[in-house]
Design an enzyme around this catalytic site. Structure first.
Site, PDB file in Angstrom:
ATOM      1  N   HIS A  53      40.744  38.352  41.649  1.00  0.00           N
ATOM      2  CA  HIS A  53      40.012  38.837  40.476  1.00  0.00           C
ATOM      3  C   HIS A  53      40.980  39.155  39.350  1.00  0.00           C
ATOM      4  O   HIS A  53      41.980  39.846  39.548  1.00  0.00           O
ATOM      5  CB  HIS A  53      39.210  40.096  40.826  1.00  0.00           C
ATOM      6  CG  HIS A  53      38.516  40.699  39.639  1.00  0.00           C
ATOM      7  ND1 HIS A  53      38.694  42.008  39.256  1.00  0.00           N
ATOM      8  CD2 HIS A  53      37.664  40.154  38.732  1.00  0.00           C
ATOM      9  CE1 HIS A  53      37.969  42.258  38.180  1.00  0.00           C
ATOM     10  NE2 HIS A  53      37.337  41.151  37.836  1.00  0.00           N
ATOM     11  N   SER A  54      40.695  38.605  38.164  1.00  0.00           N
ATOM     12  CA  SER A  54      41.408  38.942  36.940  1.00  0.00           C
ATOM     13  C   SER A  54      42.918  38.727  37.098  1.00  0.00           C
ATOM     14  O   SER A  54      43.365  37.612  37.344  1.00  0.00           O
ATOM     15  CB  SER A  54      41.072  40.392  36.548  1.00  0.00           C
ATOM     16  OG  SER A  54      41.496  40.691  35.243  1.00  0.00           O
ATOM     17  N   GLN A  55      43.712  39.793  36.981  1.00  0.00           N
ATOM     18  CA  GLN A  55      45.180  39.671  37.036  1.00  0.00           C
ATOM     19  C   GLN A  55      45.681  38.968  38.287  1.00  0.00           C
ATOM     20  O   GLN A  55      46.699  38.273  38.267  1.00  0.00           O
ATOM     21  CB  GLN A  55      45.813  41.060  36.917  1.00  0.00           C
ATOM     22  CG  GLN A  55      47.319  41.122  37.163  1.00  0.00           C
ATOM     23  CD  GLN A  55      47.650  41.661  38.560  1.00  0.00           C
ATOM     24  OE1 GLN A  55      46.852  42.389  39.161  1.00  0.00           O
ATOM     25  NE2 GLN A  55      48.796  41.301  39.078  1.00  0.00           N
ATOM     26  N   SER A  56      44.961  39.113  39.393  1.00  0.00           N
ATOM     27  CA  SER A  56      45.424  38.479  40.642  1.00  0.00           C
ATOM     28  C   SER A  56      45.043  37.008  40.722  1.00  0.00           C
ATOM     29  O   SER A  56      45.388  36.335  41.701  1.00  0.00           O
ATOM     30  CB  SER A  56      44.868  39.220  41.865  1.00  0.00           C
ATOM     31  OG  SER A  56      43.465  39.014  42.005  1.00  0.00           O
ATOM     32  N   GLY A  57      44.338  36.490  39.686  1.00  0.00           N
ATOM     33  CA  GLY A  57      43.941  35.087  39.725  1.00  0.00           C
ATOM     34  C   GLY A  57      45.110  34.154  39.975  1.00  0.00           C
ATOM     35  O   GLY A  57      45.046  33.255  40.826  1.00  0.00           O
TER      36      GLY A  57
END
Length: 287
Positions: free
Chosen positions: A199-203
Site C-alpha cells: 500500500h502506498s509507500q510500500s508499493g
C-alpha cells in the site's frame, strides 16, 4: 492509507463475524545483523512479523502485508472507529495473514547511529491529504472525500486515534528499500510462497521483493502504489524519484544494465498543469 479505511467501510460490515474471526496469533523477527557497540553488539535491520492463523485455513497461499509510509502493521488490525480491519476480513476468507513493520520502524527497532535520519508526518499533512481533504482542496476532487469517520481533524476522536498510530520512518526511500529487500527476502524464504499486498509507500517494495524471490511471490496486490515511474508527482513540488522506474534500487533487467542511466525512457503523457512528463521503461529491456 485513506483507501484502506475507505474500502473497509464498504466491504467489511457484512463479511466478518461480529465478534471477529477466531484465530491464533504469534510473532517473530527476521533479518537482523549485529554491529559492534563497545565491548558487545546490537542488532539492527530486523523486521517484525505478526502471524495470524484462522481456525481453518482454506486458502493455498498466505497473505503478506507491507504497510505504507508513517504506518505500521497495525493498519490491518482494525478500522479507526473500532470496527474490524482487513486482517479479520482475510482471516474470515480462510487466509493465513502475515503483518509486518518495515525495518527501523515501529516494532522493528530503529538504532540511532546505524540507521539513517527519520521523518514524521505533521497533523496538517495527514488532514490535507488523507482525512479531511475536502477542507483543504489540494486537488480538484478533494471535495468528494466522504469515507473518513468524523471530521478528520485534530480533536476528533477518530482522527486522534489514527494520528497516534503514525510513527517516524526512515527519510531515505533507498535505505528503506535496501533494508526491506534484505529482511523481506529472508521472510519469503521462511514462509513463501505468498500473495503480497502493498500500500502506498510500500508499493515499490512489492516489486523489489517480487524481483528478489520470483518463485515465492504468487501475486502482488498493490493498493494505490507510489508512482508514477521516475517521478514524485502526487502533489507539487514535482521531483525526480525512483531512478529505476518503479524502484529506488536496481531490479533484474533483461538485457542487464550497469546503472540507472542505461535505461531508455519514452514519454507517454505530459500533464501541462503540473509541468511534468510521465515516462515508462522502454525500450532497452524489460523487467
Amino acid at each position: 492509507m485513506c483507501l484502506l479505511w475507505a474500502l473497509l467501510y464498504t466491504s467489511l460490515a457484512i463479511a466478518v463475524p461480529s465478534g471477529g474471526t477466531l484465530h491464533t496469533r504469534s510473532y517473530f523477527y527476521v533479518g537482523q545483523t549485529y554491529s559492534s557497540a563497545g565491548p558487545s553488539a546490537i542488532a539492527h535491520g530486523q523486521m517484525y512479523v505478526e502471524r495470524l492463523t484462522p481456525a481453518e485455513v482454506t486458502q493455498p497461499y498466505p497473505l503478506l502485508f507491507l504497510h505504507g509510509g508513517g504506518m505500521t502493521g497495525t493498519n490491518l488490525l482494525a478500522a479507526m472507529d473500532g470496527g474490524p480491519g482487513w486482517a479479520d476480513y482475510f482471516l474470515a476468507q480462510g487466509y493465513e495473514v502475515y503483518i509486518t513493520d518495515q525495518p527501523a520502524r515501529g516494532r522493528s527497532a530503529y538504532q540511532s547511529g546505524i540507521d539513517g535520519p527519520q521523518s514524521v508526518f505533521a497533523t496538517s499533512y495527514i488532514e490535507s491529504r488523507f482525512t479531511a481533504t475536502e477542507q483543504h482542496g489540494l486537488w480538484p476532487q478533494a471535495s468528494l472525500h466522504t469515507q473518513w469517520p468524523g471530521n478528520g481533524s485534530v480533536g476528533d476522536p477518530f482522527f486522534d486515534n489514527f494520528y497516534a498510530s503514525t510513527v517516524p520512518s526512515l527519510s531515505s526511500n533507498e535505505e528503506t528499500s535496501v533494508k526491506t529487500k534484505a529482511a523481506g527476502s529472508l521472510l519469503l524464504d521462511r514462509i513463501g510462497p505468498v500473495i503480497l499486498m502493498t500500500h502506498s509507500q510500500s508499493g515499490q517494495l512489492g516489486w523489489i521483493l517480487g524481483d528478489a524471490r520470483p518463485n515465492l511471490v504468487k501475486a502482488i496486490v498493490a493498493l494505490e502504489p507510489i508512482g508514477p515511474p521516475f517521478t514524485s508527482a502526487v502533489l507539487p513540488p514535482i521531483t525526480a524519484a525512483r531512478p529505476y522506474g518503479l524502484t529506488e534500487i536496481p531490479l533484474l533487467y533483461s538485457p542487464s544494465i550497469n546503472s540507472a542511466e542505461d535505461l531508455e525512457r519514452e514519454v507517454v503523457y505530459t500533464d501541462e498543469s503540473m509541468d511534468v512528463a510521465f515516462a515508462r521503461l522502454l525500450p532497452h529491456g524489460s523487467w
